[in-house]
Design an enzyme around this catalytic site. Structure first.
Site, PDB file in Angstrom:
ATOM      1  N   LEU A  45       0.874  -1.184   0.000  1.00 42.11           N
ATOM      2  CA  LEU A  45       0.000   0.000   0.000  1.00 42.11           C
ATOM      3  C   LEU A  45       0.905   1.225   0.000  1.00 42.11           C
ATOM      4  O   LEU A  45       1.949   1.208   0.649  1.00 42.11           O
ATOM      5  CB  LEU A  45      -0.875  -0.039   1.262  1.00 42.11           C
ATOM      6  CG  LEU A  45      -1.597   1.195   1.800  1.00 42.11           C
ATOM      7  CD1 LEU A  45      -2.780   0.762   2.666  1.00 42.11           C
ATOM      8  CD2 LEU A  45      -0.700   2.130   2.596  1.00 42.11           C
ATOM      9  N   ASN A  46       0.527   2.292  -0.736  1.00 42.79           N
ATOM     10  CA  ASN A  46       1.173   3.590  -0.474  1.00 42.79           C
ATOM     11  C   ASN A  46       0.137   4.697  -0.359  1.00 42.79           C
ATOM     12  O   ASN A  46      -0.781   4.531   0.467  1.00 42.79           O
ATOM     13  CB  ASN A  46       2.376   3.871  -1.389  1.00 42.79           C
ATOM     14  CG  ASN A  46       2.142   3.938  -2.874  1.00 42.79           C
ATOM     15  OD1 ASN A  46       1.679   2.993  -3.473  1.00 42.79           O
ATOM     16  ND2 ASN A  46       2.491   5.032  -3.481  1.00 42.79           N
ATOM     17  N   ASP A  47       0.255   5.782  -1.061  1.00 44.68           N
ATOM     18  CA  ASP A  47      -0.500   7.007  -0.756  1.00 44.68           C
ATOM     19  C   ASP A  47      -2.022   6.830  -0.606  1.00 44.68           C
ATOM     20  O   ASP A  47      -2.650   6.163  -1.428  1.00 44.68           O
ATOM     21  CB  ASP A  47      -0.343   8.021  -1.899  1.00 44.68           C
ATOM     22  CG  ASP A  47       1.066   8.177  -2.384  1.00 44.68           C
ATOM     23  OD1 ASP A  47       1.965   7.532  -1.846  1.00 44.68           O
ATOM     24  OD2 ASP A  47       1.265   8.956  -3.326  1.00 44.68           O
ATOM     25  N   GLN A  63      -3.248   3.734  -3.027  1.00 40.81           N
ATOM     26  CA  GLN A  63      -2.391   3.054  -4.001  1.00 40.81           C
ATOM     27  C   GLN A  63      -2.122   1.644  -3.480  1.00 40.81           C
ATOM     28  O   GLN A  63      -1.660   1.479  -2.340  1.00 40.81           O
ATOM     29  CB  GLN A  63      -1.068   3.817  -4.152  1.00 40.81           C
ATOM     30  CG  GLN A  63      -1.225   5.218  -4.706  1.00 40.81           C
ATOM     31  CD  GLN A  63      -1.237   5.233  -6.230  1.00 40.81           C
ATOM     32  OE1 GLN A  63      -0.235   4.976  -6.850  1.00 40.81           O
ATOM     33  NE2 GLN A  63      -2.386   5.536  -6.815  1.00 40.81           N
ATOM     34  N   TYR A 106      -1.737   6.535 -10.908  1.00 37.74           N
ATOM     35  CA  TYR A 106      -0.989   7.160  -9.816  1.00 37.74           C
ATOM     36  C   TYR A 106      -1.909   8.005  -8.924  1.00 37.74           C
ATOM     37  O   TYR A 106      -3.120   8.089  -9.140  1.00 37.74           O
ATOM     38  CB  TYR A 106       0.131   8.029 -10.423  1.00 37.74           C
ATOM     39  CG  TYR A 106       1.444   7.307 -10.623  1.00 37.74           C
ATOM     40  CD1 TYR A 106       1.511   5.918 -10.729  1.00 37.74           C
ATOM     41  CD2 TYR A 106       2.639   8.022 -10.709  1.00 37.74           C
ATOM     42  CE1 TYR A 106       2.725   5.264 -10.912  1.00 37.74           C
ATOM     43  CE2 TYR A 106       3.860   7.382 -10.898  1.00 37.74           C
ATOM     44  CZ  TYR A 106       3.899   6.000 -11.000  1.00 37.74           C
ATOM     45  OH  TYR A 106       5.101   5.381 -11.173  1.00 37.74           O
ATOM     46  N   SER A 107      -1.295   8.709  -7.991  1.00 38.12           N
ATOM     47  CA  SER A 107      -2.081   9.412  -6.970  1.00 38.12           C
ATOM     48  C   SER A 107      -2.923  10.547  -7.521  1.00 38.12           C
ATOM     49  O   SER A 107      -2.573  11.171  -8.523  1.00 38.12           O
ATOM     50  CB  SER A 107      -1.148   9.950  -5.885  1.00 38.12           C
ATOM     51  OG  SER A 107      -0.778   8.885  -5.064  1.00 38.12           O
ATOM     52  N   ARG A 176       3.004  15.531 -11.242  1.00 33.36           N
ATOM     53  CA  ARG A 176       1.962  14.560 -10.836  1.00 33.36           C
ATOM     54  C   ARG A 176       1.200  14.975  -9.575  1.00 33.36           C
ATOM     55  O   ARG A 176       1.547  15.933  -8.922  1.00 33.36           O
ATOM     56  CB  ARG A 176       2.577  13.176 -10.631  1.00 33.36           C
ATOM     57  CG  ARG A 176       3.705  13.084  -9.638  1.00 33.36           C
ATOM     58  CD  ARG A 176       4.203  11.635  -9.520  1.00 33.36           C
ATOM     59  NE  ARG A 176       5.443  11.562  -8.767  1.00 33.36           N
ATOM     60  CZ  ARG A 176       6.659  11.639  -9.316  1.00 33.36           C
ATOM     61  NH1 ARG A 176       6.794  11.795 -10.619  1.00 33.36           N
ATOM     62  NH2 ARG A 176       7.734  11.587  -8.552  1.00 33.36           N
ATOM     63  N   ASP A 177       0.188  14.186  -9.254  1.00 28.43           N
ATOM     64  CA  ASP A 177      -0.585  14.247  -8.013  1.00 28.43           C
ATOM     65  C   ASP A 177      -1.483  15.491  -7.923  1.00 28.43           C
ATOM     66  O   ASP A 177      -1.334  16.328  -7.020  1.00 28.43           O
ATOM     67  CB  ASP A 177       0.348  14.183  -6.783  1.00 28.43           C
ATOM     68  CG  ASP A 177       1.332  13.024  -6.850  1.00 28.43           C
ATOM     69  OD1 ASP A 177       1.014  12.018  -7.515  1.00 28.43           O
ATOM     70  OD2 ASP A 177       2.424  13.117  -6.253  1.00 28.43           O
ATOM     71  N   GLU A 230       6.309  16.165  -4.127  1.00 26.42           N
ATOM     72  CA  GLU A 230       5.232  15.242  -4.461  1.00 26.42           C
ATOM     73  C   GLU A 230       3.978  15.584  -3.651  1.00 26.42           C
ATOM     74  O   GLU A 230       4.048  16.202  -2.591  1.00 26.42           O
ATOM     75  CB  GLU A 230       5.652  13.794  -4.162  1.00 26.42           C
ATOM     76  CG  GLU A 230       6.738  13.281  -5.094  1.00 26.42           C
ATOM     77  CD  GLU A 230       6.942  11.763  -4.991  1.00 26.42           C
ATOM     78  OE1 GLU A 230       6.950  11.093  -6.021  1.00 26.42           O
ATOM     79  OE2 GLU A 230       7.096  11.257  -3.871  1.00 26.42           O
TER      80      GLU A 230
HETATM   81  C1  FRU Z   1       4.224   9.349  -3.644  1.00 24.71           C
HETATM   82  C2  FRU Z   1       4.135   8.897  -5.094  1.00 24.71           C
HETATM   83  C3  FRU Z   1       3.318   9.887  -5.917  1.00 24.71           C
HETATM   84  C4  FRU Z   1       2.808   9.027  -7.043  1.00 24.71           C
HETATM   85  C5  FRU Z   1       2.520   7.745  -6.326  1.00 24.71           C
HETATM   86  C6  FRU Z   1       2.648   6.505  -7.151  1.00 24.71           C
HETATM   87  O1  FRU Z   1       4.471   8.290  -2.770  1.00 24.71           O
HETATM   88  O2  FRU Z   1       5.414   8.739  -5.647  1.00 24.71           O
HETATM   89  O3  FRU Z   1       4.045  11.017  -6.343  1.00 24.71           O
HETATM   90  O4  FRU Z   1       1.679   9.556  -7.667  1.00 24.71           O
HETATM   91  O5  FRU Z   1       3.422   7.681  -5.234  1.00 24.71           O
HETATM   92  O6  FRU Z   1       2.278   5.373  -6.411  1.00 24.71           O
END
Ligand code: FRU
Length: 482
Positions: A45-47, A63, A106-107, A176-177, A230
């Site tokens: 898991l991430n963001d 994510q 992505y995020s 991004r983001d 980010e």
């Molecule tokens: C931050 C990041 C974002 C990107 C996402 C991809 O952790 O690198 O900048 O959109 O993770 O998983």
């Protein structure tokens, strides 16, 4: 099964995830699983993404890659809740299944308008037609994609609203983001970016209809801070603009910016239309595992923040990888702006997790036989200059000579110490879970979020000069999932 850099369709996912059932059931029994935090059932898991409240329901996306412990696949998992205690696991919301987001959904974020949720996210594409791409200045596509939903679960088609040619030339391909803010009837979008000189910044775009976007200007700090920013999140709280963003690669400066990548809140002055200036920068969290937070305003007008309880590129590890999963989200935090400082408090709704609350003094606390891992400990000590708090022999917090220090070197899987300069301590609120700690100091003006991997049971011991300190210890029950 999933192959890196191949699109993933919902039908594939549904087929593949069925083959993972036994593994998921086994992971659910891992004693390192957290009890009141959101985690991947399996894998990575991430963001947090797309946070919003819509028709009473909070939507939390993140994510997620159930197939790989290091997160090669980037899709949006989805859970909902009405109270942050009872959660419902939903089907994933978004897959990298089109030619505008093939290598990662992505995020991104959610923006509630006129009874609909608008989502904006980055469709990531890597090019492989040449072998000299550096994937910073060349070889990368970051599409800005817009979706509209009436329920947070289904959406119409993915609409490309910006592509590489729409971003300014002074910037690299790292854009991004997207996150939105509305001011005076105009929509503004902020995106994280890295310029050609390797300085982080945010890009600001505007729109009158959420579909057509125009680049306006970029914003950065007076002194360069890291090479890429980010996950920017620009919002107004009590009439003050605040930018939360994640500068990557800021050099460590004494006890500041101690992690490989940082998370900061910045005081921002000015108006969206005429231009902004950053007048103050502060670290949002000083623990080992905090990154890519996102905030949103709920239907009561509260600004709530959730972060990724993890960080990319760190040299410490998570022993849970051996059990087939890693990372989690933080507890939700309420943001407040008071006297020119951002305060983060555990969301009051989490009080419903409390069981068996005990009011104690330091002596009673030290005599208590206590070995639970999931608890909340609140200590109110007016103007305390010296204190030592142990959660067991492996976890120690000290306040001494103007310094608050968290030392977990004995159970940190490579994590050692983090400190902050503090004149004194008025209060400390600790959320302990099986393998995590979230520590809020002085009304939430400093926070430490970290994973821990203790080998010994907890047993709280406090050594404090001021024995009038008011201590409350709450056992915390697990959240409920269906
Ligand atoms: C931050 C990041 C974002 C990107 C996402 C991809 O952790 O690198 O900048 O959109 O993770 O998983």
């Amino acid at each position: 099964m999933f192959e890196k850099y191949k699109p993933v369709y919902r039908e594939d996912y549904t087929k593949w995830i069925k083959t993972q059932k036994d593994e998921i059931a086994k992971i659910a029994k891992d004693p390192k699983r957290l009890t009141y935090h959101l985690m991947p059932e399996k894998g990575w898991l991430n963001d947090p993404n797309g946070l919003c409240q819509f028709k009473g329901i909070y939507h939390i996306y993140y994510q997620y890659d159930p197939f790989d412990i290091n997160g090669d696949l980037k899709l949006w998992a989805h859970v909902t809740t009405k109270d942050f205690i009872h959660y419902e696991q939903k089907e994933p919301f978004l897959f990298p299944d089109s030619d505008i987001d093939t290598h990662g959904a992505y995020s991104g974020s959610a923006f509630v308008k006129d009874n609909q949720i608008h989502y904006f996210y980055t469709g990531n594409i890597k090019l492989f037609d040449r072998d000299d791409y550096d994937y910073i200045h060349s070889g990368r596509v970051a599409n800005t994609i817009h979706l509209v939903s009436d329920d947070g679960e289904h959406f119409d088609q993915k609409q490309l609203v910006m592509e590489m040619k729409d971003y300014p030339k002074e910037f690299t391909q790292h854009v991004r983001d997207p996150k939105l803010i509305e001011e005076k009837g105009i929509y503004y979008m902020v995106q994280g970016a890295r310029d050609q000189k390797d300085h982080g910044a945010i890009l600001i775009f505007s729109s009158n209809d959420l579909e057509h976007w125009e680049y306006r200007y970029s914003l950065t700090s007076d002194q360069p801070l890291g090479y890429m920013w980010e996950c920017p999140d620009l919002f107004e709280l009590d009439q003050q603009k605040i930018l939360i963003t994640c500068p990557q690669g800021v050099s460590t400066d004494g006890m500041d910016y101690a992690n490989v990548h940082s998370v900061t809140w910045m005081q921002v002055d000015g108006e969206m239309e005429t231009g902004l200036h950053i007048s103050k920068i502060h670290q949002l969290d000083r623990g080992f595992d905090f990154y890519a937070p996102q905030s949103f305003e709920d239907e009561q007008g509260r600004r709530i923040l959730i972060g990724w309880m993890g960080i990319p590129d760190a040299d410490y590890t998570n022993p849970t990888t051996q059990d087939g999963w890693q990372h989690a989200l933080t507890i939700p935090r309420l943001l407040e702006w008071k006297n020119g400082v951002l305060h983060q408090k555990p969301l009051p709704q989490l009080q419903a997790l409390r069981r068996n609350s005990r009011k104690l003094n330091a002596e009673q606390l030290n005599e208590l036989h206590f070995d639970e891992a999931s608890f909340e400990l609140c200590i109110e000590a007016d103007n305390c200059k010296e204190m030592e708090l142990q959660l067991n022999e492996e976890i120690c917090m000290t306040m001494k000579e103007g310094l608050f220090t968290l030392d977990i070197h004995a159970c940190g899987a490579g994590r050692d110490q983090r400190s902050v300069a503090l004149d004194h301590l008025d209060d400390i609120q600790i959320f302990s879970d099986t393998t995590s700690l979230e520590i809020f100091l002085n009304d939430g003006t400093e926070v430490f979020t970290t994973r821990i991997y203790p080998t010994r049971p907890r047993c709280v011991k406090l050594n404090i000069k001021d024995n009038t300190a008011a201590i409350t210890l709450h056992s915390l029950m697990a959240h409920q999932f269906k």
